[in-house]
Scaffold this motif. Sequence first.
Motif, mmCIF file in Angstrom:
data_model
loop_
_atom_site.group_PDB
_atom_site.id
_atom_site.type_symbol
_atom_site.label_atom_id
_atom_site.label_comp_id
_atom_site.label_asym_id
_atom_site.label_seq_id
_atom_site.Cartn_x
_atom_site.Cartn_y
_atom_site.Cartn_z
ATOM 1 N N GLU A 143 73.389 29.873 -29.520
ATOM 2 C CA GLU A 143 72.454 30.235 -28.484
ATOM 3 C C GLU A 143 72.589 31.823 -28.212
ATOM 4 N N PHE A 144 71.424 32.678 -28.263
ATOM 5 C CA PHE A 144 71.615 33.801 -28.108
ATOM 6 C C PHE A 144 71.267 34.459 -26.807
ATOM 7 N N TYR A 145 71.897 35.517 -26.526
ATOM 8 C CA TYR A 145 71.503 36.101 -25.163
ATOM 9 C C TYR A 145 71.020 37.403 -25.032
ATOM 10 N N ASN A 146 70.068 37.767 -24.096
ATOM 11 C CA ASN A 146 69.436 39.173 -23.940
ATOM 12 C C ASN A 146 70.704 40.208 -23.509
ATOM 13 N N SER A 147 70.432 41.289 -24.231
ATOM 14 C CA SER A 147 71.168 42.535 -23.883
ATOM 15 C C SER A 147 70.903 42.854 -22.465
ATOM 16 N N PRO A 148 71.891 43.566 -21.740
ATOM 17 C CA PRO A 148 71.741 43.840 -20.391
ATOM 18 C C PRO A 148 70.361 44.720 -19.940
ATOM 19 N N ASP A 149 70.046 45.582 -20.869
ATOM 20 C CA ASP A 149 68.597 46.283 -20.662
ATOM 21 C C ASP A 149 67.134 45.533 -20.838
ATOM 22 N N CYS A 150 67.363 44.360 -21.351
ATOM 23 C CA CYS A 150 65.974 43.482 -21.359
ATOM 24 C C CYS A 150 65.189 43.306 -20.351
ATOM 25 N N PRO A 151 63.900 43.201 -20.247
ATOM 26 C CA PRO A 151 63.231 43.107 -19.334
ATOM 27 C C PRO A 151 63.483 41.465 -18.868
ATOM 28 N N THR A 152 63.218 41.487 -17.558
ATOM 29 C CA THR A 152 63.276 39.760 -17.113
ATOM 30 C C THR A 152 61.848 39.318 -17.264
ATOM 31 N N VAL A 153 61.918 37.844 -17.940
ATOM 32 C CA VAL A 153 60.812 37.299 -18.304
ATOM 33 C C VAL A 153 60.944 35.877 -17.827
ATOM 34 N N ASP A 154 59.965 35.819 -17.009
ATOM 35 C CA ASP A 154 60.077 34.274 -16.115
ATOM 36 C C ASP A 154 59.977 33.124 -17.363
ATOM 37 N N SER A 155 61.003 32.149 -17.421
ATOM 38 C CA SER A 155 61.007 31.306 -18.526
ATOM 39 C C SER A 155 60.055 30.415 -18.452
ATOM 40 N N ASP A 156 59.406 30.117 -17.211
ATOM 41 C CA ASP A 156 58.394 29.008 -17.024
ATOM 42 C C ASP A 156 56.957 29.905 -17.540
ATOM 43 N N GLU A 157 56.906 31.091 -17.644
ATOM 44 C CA GLU A 157 55.793 31.679 -17.702
ATOM 45 C C GLU A 157 55.754 32.591 -19.048
ATOM 46 N N ILE A 158 56.838 32.236 -19.735
ATOM 47 C CA ILE A 158 56.963 33.115 -21.017
ATOM 48 C C ILE A 158 55.885 32.833 -22.196
ATOM 49 N N LEU A 159 55.351 31.636 -22.199
ATOM 50 C CA LEU A 159 54.375 31.508 -23.382
ATOM 51 C C LEU A 159 52.932 32.146 -22.994
ATOM 52 N N CYS A 160 53.005 32.877 -22.026
ATOM 53 C CA CYS A 160 51.798 33.510 -21.609
ATOM 54 C C CYS A 160 52.162 35.072 -21.371
ATOM 55 N N SER A 161 53.409 35.321 -21.180
ATOM 56 C CA SER A 161 53.752 36.565 -20.560
ATOM 57 C C SER A 161 53.249 37.813 -21.508
ATOM 58 N N PRO A 162 53.029 38.800 -21.077
ATOM 59 C CA PRO A 162 52.636 40.132 -21.780
ATOM 60 C C PRO A 162 54.044 40.933 -22.109
ATOM 61 N N ALA A 163 54.999 40.318 -21.342
ATOM 62 C CA ALA A 163 56.350 40.803 -21.708
ATOM 63 C C ALA A 163 57.149 40.454 -22.784
#
Length: 361
Positions: free
Chosen positions: A50-70
């Motif tokens: 499993e790979f994790y975000n770097s500290p400076d990554c923007p927060t993306v709601d996991s429930d909305e990620i399939l439609c998120s512009p971020a």
Amino acid sequence: MTGSSLRFLVPLSFLLLLSLGPLSSAAEDGSGPTLQGRRQKRQQFKEAPEFYNSPDCPTVDSDEILCSPAAVHVAMTLDTQYLRGSMAAILSILQHSACPENVAFHFVSSTSTSTSNSTLLRSTIVASFPYLKFKVYPFDDSSVARLISSSIRSALDCPLNYARIYLANIIPPCVRRVVYLDSDLVLVDDIAKLSATPLGGSTILAAPEYCNANFTAYFTPTFWSNPSLSSTFSGRKRCYFNTGVMVIDLAGWRTGDYTTKIEEWMELQKRMRIYELGSLPPFLLVFAGRIVSVDHRWNQHGLGGDNFWGLCRDLHPGPVSLLHWSGKGKPWVRLDANRPCPLDALWSPYDLLQTPFSLDS
């Protein structure tokens, strides 16, 4: 890890494969249907880290990620024949991403039972990537099958190979930009850099472009001898581009109805032979000279050799962000057949296939 640093260690399993005796010639090119069928049925894959975000990554709601512009949206096809390549590609994307938790995958799978099994494919993805944000979209290939003309290599005639034409119809409208990738490649750089390629204006597609290629060879003499057809490229750069690595403005594609424009050329091809090479020529007819050129580091292509023999090739000069085994030879087939090319050792570390020689950490 940066794209230009390719410090891979050849795994023990690869060295063991080199020491095995040769298989039959049918196995070498993957043409033996019995062997291929057995390989597809018994494929089992290891669970990826499993790979994790770097500290400076923007927060993306996991429930909305399939439609998120971020999010970084990636589209790929899934089928049993190329599943091993797809799994390696997914792992490479996550491993080299600074924000892997912000990558959303949109997989397209054929509804034809002869080419894929959506339940099996989905369960395989979940087992190896239980944390992955993805959706599998069914693709009814019956509509495009009627438009497909035979080409120089049967693999190019698979209806799923044409699914990239329909991405704007398959993927929900909330997704405005997507990176489309073939299944025979691995990334060694952050896919967010590729996804961020500026398009702008009326340009809706970016891809690695090659203006020194023999563009004439992509179409038949019938095409070039017909002034009304050959004039299609008047005032346009006659540059080939690789459709296995594309950044697509899906919103612009929908507005311009580019699916219909490509289909019109395919319908003409059914009436008169104007090209020989699968789904690429209709893309060229619509987009050649009208795309944003992506740096060639994002497509070290041709590692699978040509479309006839699949012979070994070297890397092109320059930095590397993506390795692409386009052509007949696929690294997993050559490894299984104990006939690997030297550069297949760069694909092997991403191979998740569970084998008798696998060493789980």
